[in-house]
Design a protein around this motif. Structure first.
Motif, PDB file in Angstrom:
ATOM      1  N   LYS A  57       3.404 -12.206  12.287  1.00  0.00           N
ATOM      2  CA  LYS A  57       4.917 -12.366  11.879  1.00  0.00           C
ATOM      3  C   LYS A  57       6.063 -12.559  12.710  1.00  0.00           C
ATOM      4  O   LYS A  57       7.023 -13.196  12.388  1.00  0.00           O
ATOM      5  N   LEU A  58       5.751 -10.967  12.548  1.00  0.00           N
ATOM      6  CA  LEU A  58       7.438  -9.880  13.677  1.00  0.00           C
ATOM      7  C   LEU A  58       7.034 -10.414  15.153  1.00  0.00           C
ATOM      8  O   LEU A  58       7.295  -9.395  15.926  1.00  0.00           O
ATOM      9  N   ASP A  59       5.322 -10.765  15.743  1.00  0.00           N
ATOM     10  CA  ASP A  59       5.344 -10.696  16.771  1.00  0.00           C
ATOM     11  C   ASP A  59       5.008  -9.738  17.203  1.00  0.00           C
ATOM     12  O   ASP A  59       5.706  -8.925  18.427  1.00  0.00           O
ATOM     13  N   ILE A  60       4.610  -8.730  16.671  1.00  0.00           N
ATOM     14  CA  ILE A  60       4.065  -7.753  16.903  1.00  0.00           C
ATOM     15  C   ILE A  60       2.849  -7.435  16.792  1.00  0.00           C
ATOM     16  O   ILE A  60       1.433  -8.002  16.209  1.00  0.00           O
ATOM     17  N   GLU A  61       1.936  -6.851  18.740  1.00  0.00           N
ATOM     18  CA  GLU A  61       0.201  -7.233  17.977  1.00  0.00           C
ATOM     19  C   GLU A  61      -0.513  -5.467  17.646  1.00  0.00           C
ATOM     20  O   GLU A  61       0.422  -4.550  17.043  1.00  0.00           O
ATOM     21  N   THR A  62      -1.511  -6.013  16.690  1.00  0.00           N
ATOM     22  CA  THR A  62      -1.989  -4.908  16.048  1.00  0.00           C
ATOM     23  C   THR A  62      -2.715  -4.367  16.674  1.00  0.00           C
ATOM     24  O   THR A  62      -3.709  -4.940  17.630  1.00  0.00           O
ATOM     25  N   ILE A  63      -2.622  -2.808  16.704  1.00  0.00           N
ATOM     26  CA  ILE A  63      -3.858  -1.946  17.277  1.00  0.00           C
ATOM     27  C   ILE A  63      -4.907  -1.465  16.176  1.00  0.00           C
ATOM     28  O   ILE A  63      -6.141  -1.835  16.591  1.00  0.00           O
ATOM     29  N   VAL A  64      -4.263  -1.569  14.780  1.00  0.00           N
ATOM     30  CA  VAL A  64      -4.911  -1.196  13.611  1.00  0.00           C
ATOM     31  C   VAL A  64      -4.486  -2.062  12.509  1.00  0.00           C
ATOM     32  O   VAL A  64      -3.294  -1.917  12.087  1.00  0.00           O
ATOM     33  N   HIS A  65      -5.557  -2.929  12.420  1.00  0.00           N
ATOM     34  CA  HIS A  65      -5.549  -3.245  10.943  1.00  0.00           C
ATOM     35  C   HIS A  65      -5.318  -2.351   9.411  1.00  0.00           C
ATOM     36  O   HIS A  65      -6.839  -1.807   9.330  1.00  0.00           O
ATOM     37  N   LEU A  66      -4.540  -2.064   9.061  1.00  0.00           N
ATOM     38  CA  LEU A  66      -3.830  -1.642   7.648  1.00  0.00           C
ATOM     39  C   LEU A  66      -3.336  -2.192   6.948  1.00  0.00           C
ATOM     40  O   LEU A  66      -2.376  -1.658   6.841  1.00  0.00           O
ATOM     41  N   PRO A  67      -4.135  -3.086   5.747  1.00  0.00           N
ATOM     42  CA  PRO A  67      -3.127  -3.219   5.651  1.00  0.00           C
ATOM     43  C   PRO A  67      -2.362  -3.103   3.581  1.00  0.00           C
ATOM     44  O   PRO A  67      -1.698  -3.228   3.859  1.00  0.00           O
ATOM     45  N   GLY A  68      -3.043  -1.186   3.591  1.00  0.00           N
ATOM     46  CA  GLY A  68      -1.563  -0.619   2.459  1.00  0.00           C
ATOM     47  C   GLY A  68      -1.113  -0.151   3.060  1.00  0.00           C
ATOM     48  O   GLY A  68       0.173   0.234   2.361  1.00  0.00           O
ATOM     49  N   VAL A  69      -0.131  -0.288   4.752  1.00  0.00           N
ATOM     50  CA  VAL A  69       0.652   0.020   5.228  1.00  0.00           C
ATOM     51  C   VAL A  69       2.451  -0.936   4.508  1.00  0.00           C
ATOM     52  O   VAL A  69       2.073  -1.544   4.128  1.00  0.00           O
ATOM     53  N   GLY A  70       2.912   0.100   3.726  1.00  0.00           N
ATOM     54  CA  GLY A  70       4.101  -0.699   3.609  1.00  0.00           C
ATOM     55  C   GLY A  70       3.304  -1.039   1.518  1.00  0.00           C
ATOM     56  O   GLY A  70       4.948  -1.573   1.282  1.00  0.00           O
ATOM     57  N   LYS A  71       2.341  -0.928   1.006  1.00  0.00           N
ATOM     58  CA  LYS A  71       2.579  -1.775  -0.226  1.00  0.00           C
ATOM     59  C   LYS A  71       2.241  -0.661  -0.521  1.00  0.00           C
ATOM     60  O   LYS A  71       2.380   0.572  -0.827  1.00  0.00           O
ATOM     61  N   ASN A  72       1.951  -0.315  -2.439  1.00  0.00           N
ATOM     62  CA  ASN A  72       2.112   0.400  -3.273  1.00  0.00           C
ATOM     63  C   ASN A  72       3.451   1.553  -3.673  1.00  0.00           C
ATOM     64  O   ASN A  72       3.559   2.249  -3.796  1.00  0.00           O
ATOM     65  N   LEU A  73       4.585   0.947  -2.606  1.00  0.00           N
ATOM     66  CA  LEU A  73       5.509   1.518  -3.620  1.00  0.00           C
ATOM     67  C   LEU A  73       6.022   1.836  -4.736  1.00  0.00           C
ATOM     68  O   LEU A  73       5.637   1.032  -5.675  1.00  0.00           O
ATOM     69  N   GLN A  74       6.072   3.077  -4.974  1.00  0.00           N
ATOM     70  CA  GLN A  74       6.813   3.653  -6.344  1.00  0.00           C
ATOM     71  C   GLN A  74       7.554   4.113  -7.169  1.00  0.00           C
ATOM     72  O   GLN A  74       8.265   4.855  -5.762  1.00  0.00           O
ATOM     73  N   ASP A  75       8.464   4.140  -7.866  1.00  0.00           N
ATOM     74  CA  ASP A  75       9.731   5.009  -7.786  1.00  0.00           C
ATOM     75  C   ASP A  75       9.699   5.240  -9.498  1.00  0.00           C
ATOM     76  O   ASP A  75       9.481   4.521 -10.097  1.00  0.00           O
ATOM     77  N   HIS A  76      10.627   5.924  -9.482  1.00  0.00           N
ATOM     78  CA  HIS A  76      11.209   6.232 -11.466  1.00  0.00           C
ATOM     79  C   HIS A  76      12.509   5.421 -11.514  1.00  0.00           C
ATOM     80  O   HIS A  76      13.236   5.491 -10.726  1.00  0.00           O
ATOM     81  N   PRO A  77      12.351   4.732 -12.836  1.00  0.00           N
ATOM     82  CA  PRO A  77      13.871   4.168 -13.240  1.00  0.00           C
ATOM     83  C   PRO A  77      14.377   5.181 -13.979  1.00  0.00           C
ATOM     84  O   PRO A  77      13.404   5.351 -15.315  1.00  0.00           O
ATOM     85  N   LEU A  78      15.322   5.016 -13.697  1.00  0.00           N
ATOM     86  CA  LEU A  78      16.331   5.261 -14.865  1.00  0.00           C
ATOM     87  C   LEU A  78      17.132   4.265 -15.417  1.00  0.00           C
ATOM     88  O   LEU A  78      17.524   3.027 -14.760  1.00  0.00           O
ATOM     89  N   ILE A  79      17.516   4.253 -17.001  1.00  0.00           N
ATOM     90  CA  ILE A  79      18.942   3.910 -17.915  1.00  0.00           C
ATOM     91  C   ILE A  79      20.021   4.371 -17.236  1.00  0.00           C
ATOM     92  O   ILE A  79      20.207   5.301 -18.320  1.00  0.00           O
ATOM     93  N   ALA A  80      21.302   4.005 -16.983  1.00  0.00           N
ATOM     94  CA  ALA A  80      22.146   4.606 -16.181  1.00  0.00           C
ATOM     95  C   ALA A  80      23.616   3.422 -17.630  1.00  0.00           C
ATOM     96  O   ALA A  80      23.386   2.546 -17.496  1.00  0.00           O
ATOM     97  N   GLY A  81      23.944   4.485 -18.665  1.00  0.00           N
ATOM     98  CA  GLY A  81      24.775   3.948 -18.969  1.00  0.00           C
ATOM     99  C   GLY A  81      25.025   4.575 -20.879  1.00  0.00           C
ATOM    100  O   GLY A  81      25.668   3.743 -21.365  1.00  0.00           O
ATOM    101  N   LEU A  82      23.721   5.458 -21.095  1.00  0.00           N
ATOM    102  CA  LEU A  82      24.306   6.044 -22.468  1.00  0.00           C
ATOM    103  C   LEU A  82      25.513   6.749 -22.435  1.00  0.00           C
ATOM    104  O   LEU A  82      24.887   8.200 -22.204  1.00  0.00           O
ATOM    105  N   CYS A  83      26.681   6.218 -22.703  1.00  0.00           N
ATOM    106  CA  CYS A  83      27.764   6.921 -22.657  1.00  0.00           C
ATOM    107  C   CYS A  83      28.564   7.154 -23.596  1.00  0.00           C
ATOM    108  O   CYS A  83      28.713   6.651 -24.903  1.00  0.00           O
ATOM    109  N   PHE A  84      29.889   8.914 -23.714  1.00  0.00           N
ATOM    110  CA  PHE A  84      29.725   9.353 -25.395  1.00  0.00           C
ATOM    111  C   PHE A  84      30.877   9.487 -24.977  1.00  0.00           C
ATOM    112  O   PHE A  84      30.779  10.943 -23.743  1.00  0.00           O
ATOM    113  N   GLU A  85      32.189   9.193 -25.618  1.00  0.00           N
ATOM    114  CA  GLU A  85      33.419  10.103 -25.223  1.00  0.00           C
ATOM    115  C   GLU A  85      33.375  11.971 -26.299  1.00  0.00           C
ATOM    116  O   GLU A  85      32.671  11.968 -26.964  1.00  0.00           O
TER     117      GLU A  85
END
Length: 527
Positions: free
Chosen positions: A292-320
Motif C-alpha cells: 500500500k505504501l509502494d515499498i518493496e518487501t524484503i522480508v514478510h514479517l506481519p508482526g512489525v507494528g502490531k502488539n502495541l501496548q501501553d499503561h493507561p492512567l486516569i487523570a483527574g482525581l483532584c483535591f484542594e
C-alpha cells in the motif's frame, strides 16, 4: 573501578568525530538500550561502533537534570511530539505520547522512576517460548545496571552506572498515600521495586545527588574513545539488505544521506515507535501494508507494528489541600501503591500515583474551576490486555504515523479501571487523606457505573510506556528470536521496548536498559 566512578565528561561535550564509511557495529538510537549497547561494545573490545541519534546532547538541559522539572520535557524541542489516534472508546480524544529525541532517549525525559515490574512478567516471557528471559536469568543484568544506595544485595546491584534509591523526605501528599494504604490494608514496602511488590511505599528513583541518573551515564566513560562515534542530529532512513543480510544503513545527517557499511551487525534501538518505522522503510514488515505504501518487501514479517501496548492512567482525581502544598519534591510523586483489581489475580494490575500538582486532561479541565492548591491521586492499569498497532501513512521517512493503542478495547481493562476508581475513593476516605483534603475538585458525583465510565473515558491518558511493536517470540507475529535477531535477516537485531511480548507491570525504562544489557552480552559471547 566501579562504573559510577568512571570519567564524568558530559556526552556531547567532546570533539566531534568524522563519519567513516564502515563500522563493525551500528547502533540506531541513543536511548535507554542504545546507550548501554554502545558502551558494552566499545569498552574492552577492538570493535568500531557508530551510535546514531536524531536528537542532540542532554548536557545543560535543566528539565532533564532536575527531577522536579521532568514534566517540562513534554512538548519541548527534545520531544518527538508523537500522539495516539483518537478512539470512540475514549471519546475521540488525542493523547500525547512523549518520546525523547536526545541522548538518553526517553530515559532522559521520563519521570525518573526505577521499577522492574514483577518477576512473573519475565517468567511469562520465557513461558511464551523466549528462552533465557525468565526472572532468575535476567536478574544479574538488572543488578549490573544498578548502583543501589544500600549496596549490593541478592536483588540489587552496586557500582553500576545508574544510581537508584528510595525517594527521600516525602512530601505530605505522597506520605498520605503510604499511611492511607496502610490503614486500607496494604503492606508497607521497604522496597517497592522488590521481586513481587504488592503494597505501598516510597518510589525507587534513578537519582544521584539530586540529579537524574540518565542512560547517558553509560556513555560518559567511552564517549571520547577512538572506537566510538556518536552521530547526533542524524537518523537512519533505511537499512540496506543484500542476500538476506543487513550490510549497513543510509543515514540522513544534515541535508545529506550517507551510506555506511557494517562488518558485523546493525542493532535497532530506536524505540517502539521508530524501530518498526525503520523496518518498514527498509521493506521489512507486513507485505500487504508495504504494498500500500509502494515499498518493496524484503522480508514478510506481519508482526512489525502490531502488539502495541501501553499503561493507561486516569487523570483527574483532584483535591484542594487543607494546607499549602508548598514546593513539590522528588519526581512530583514520591510514593506508589501497587494493588489488585480482583483478589484472585496473581500479580497486582493497578498502580496509584500521588501527584503533588494538578493532573487533568484538557477535556476534564474545561469542566471545572481548579484552584492552585491542588493535588491528585492517579490510578493506572499496569496489566492491560488491550493491544494496538502502528502504521506508516506514507513511505516518507518523516511522514506521519498512525499510532493506535486501542485503550480499553479489552473489556477486562475497563472493568479493572472501574475497580481502580472505587479503590481510589476508598483510599481517599482513609484518615490520612481526610486530614489533608479541604474539598474534592474533580470529578463531580460518581454515583453510578455510567458516571464512572464517563469519567474514565474523559480522563484516560497514557503513562508514556509504548512497547511491543516488534515482539520477541516464536509465533506468526514474532519479529525477533530470543537473542533479539530479526527473523529472516542476518546481521540485524532489535534492542528496545518494542521487543517486549507483553508489557511489564510497572514503568518500562529499567526493563529496556536490561534489554540493552541482554543483547550486549549475547553479541559479546557469540550467542
Amino acid at each position: 573501578m566501579n562504573d559510577n566512578q568512571s570519567n564524568k565528561a558530559a556526552p556531547g561535550a567532546g570533539k566531534a568525530k568524522s563519519l567513516s564509511d564502515r563500522y563493525d557495529y551500528i547502533v540506531v538510537g541513543a536511548g535507554s538500550a542504545g546507550c548501554v549497547i554502545a558502551r558494552r561494545l566499545t569498552e574492552g573490545t577492538d570493535f568500531s561502533v557508530l551510535l546514531v541519534e536524531p536528537g542532540g546532547s542532554d548536557a545543560g538541559i535543566e528539565s532533564i537534570a532536575n527531577p522536579g522539572q521532568w514534566v517540562m520535557n513534554i512538548g519541548a524541542p527534545h520531544d518527538y511530539l508523537y500522539s495516539y489516534e483518537p478512539s470512540e472508546l475514549i471519546h475521540n480524544r488525542i493523547i500525547p505520547v512523549p518520546r525523547g529525541k536526545v541522548l538518553g532517549g526517553s530515559g532522559s525525559i521520563n519521570a525518573i522512576t526505577w521499577t522492574r515490574g514483577n518477576k512473573a512478567d519475565y517468567d511469562g516471557w520465557a513461558a511464551a517460548g523466549n528462552k533465557g528471559w525468565d526472572y532468575e536469568s535476567v536478574l544479574p543484568l538488572f543488578k549490573k545496571i544498578e548502583d543501589w544506595e544500600g549496596g549490593e544485595t541478592d536483588f540489587h546491584g552496586a557500582g553500576g552506572p545508574i544510581a537508584i534509591g528510595n525517594a527521600k523526605d516525602l512530601h505530605f501528599v505522597p506520605a498520605a498515600l503510604v499511611e492511607a494504604g496502610r490503614t486500607f490494608g496494604m503492606p508497607v514496602l521497604a522496597d517497592t521495586n522488590g521481586p513481587a511488590p504488592e503494597g505501598v511505599g516510597a518510589m525507587v528513583l534513578n537519582v544521584r545527588d539530586g540529579v537524574r541518573s540518565s542512560p547517558t551515564e553509560y556513555l560518559k566513560p567511552v564517549y571520547d574513545s577512538d572506537r566510538l562515534t556518536v552521530l547526533t542530529y542524524s537518523k537512519v532512513v533505511r537499512l540496506n539488505v543484500k542476500n538476506g543480510r543487513c550490510i549497513g544503513a543510509d543515514i540522513l545527517s544534515g541535508d545529506k544521506v550517507h551510506t555506511v557499511a557494517v562488518n558485523e551487525e546493525v542493532v535497532l534501538s530506536a524505540g517502539s515507535l521508530d524501530t518498526p518505522r525503520i523496518l518498514m522503510l527498509s521493506g521489512i514488515g507486513d507485505s500487504e501494508e508495504l504494498r500500500k505504501l509502494d515499498i518493496e518487501t524484503i522480508v514478510h514479517l506481519p508482526g512489525v507494528g502490531k502488539n502495541l501496548q501501553d499503561h493507561p492512567l486516569i487523570a483527574g482525581l483532584c483535591f484542594e489541600a487543607s494546607r499549602p502544598i508548598g514546593i513539590p519534591n522528588n519526581n512530583l510523586a514520591g510514593s506508589v501503591a501497587l494493588w489488585k483489581s480482583k483478589k484472585d489475580l496473581k500479580v497486582p494490575d493497578l498502580m496509584y500515583l500521588p501527584l503533588q500538582v494538578p493532573y487533568l486532561t484538557h477535556e476534564i479541565a474545561r469542566e471545572y474551576e481548579v484552584p492552585e492548591n491542588v493535588f491528585c491521586l492517579v490510578p493506572g492499569l499496569v496489566g492491560p490486555k488491550s493491544r494496538g498497532y502502528l502504521k506508516m501513512r506514507t513511505n516518507r521517512h518523516d511522514g506521519p504515523l498512525e499510532i493506535q493503542p486501542n485503550f480499553i478495547s479489552a473489556p477486562e481493562d475497563l472493568e479493572a479501571l472501574v475497580s481502580a476508581v472505587h479503590i481510589a475513593m476508598e483510599l481517599i476516605n482513609q484518615p490520612a487523606y481526610q486530614a489533608i483534603i479541604k474539598r474534592r475538585i474533580v470529578p463531580g458525583k460518581l454515583d453510578s457505573r455510567a458516571a464512572i465510565e464517563t469519567f474514565i473515558r474523559d480522563g484516560l491518558t497514557s503513562y508514556f510506556h509504548p512497547v511491543g511493536t516488534c515482539a520477541m517470540g516464536p509465533g506468526a507475529d514474532g519479529v525477533v528470536d530470543s537473542d533479539l535477531r530479526v527473523y529472516g535477516i542476518e546481521g540485524l537485531r532489535i534492542a528496545d521496548a518494542s521487543v517486549m511480548p507483553s508489557i511489564t507491570s510497572a514503568n518500562t525504562n529499567a526493563a529496556t536498559m536490561m534489554i540493552g544489557e541482554f543483547v550486549s552480552r549475547s553479541i559479546l559471547t557469540g550467542k
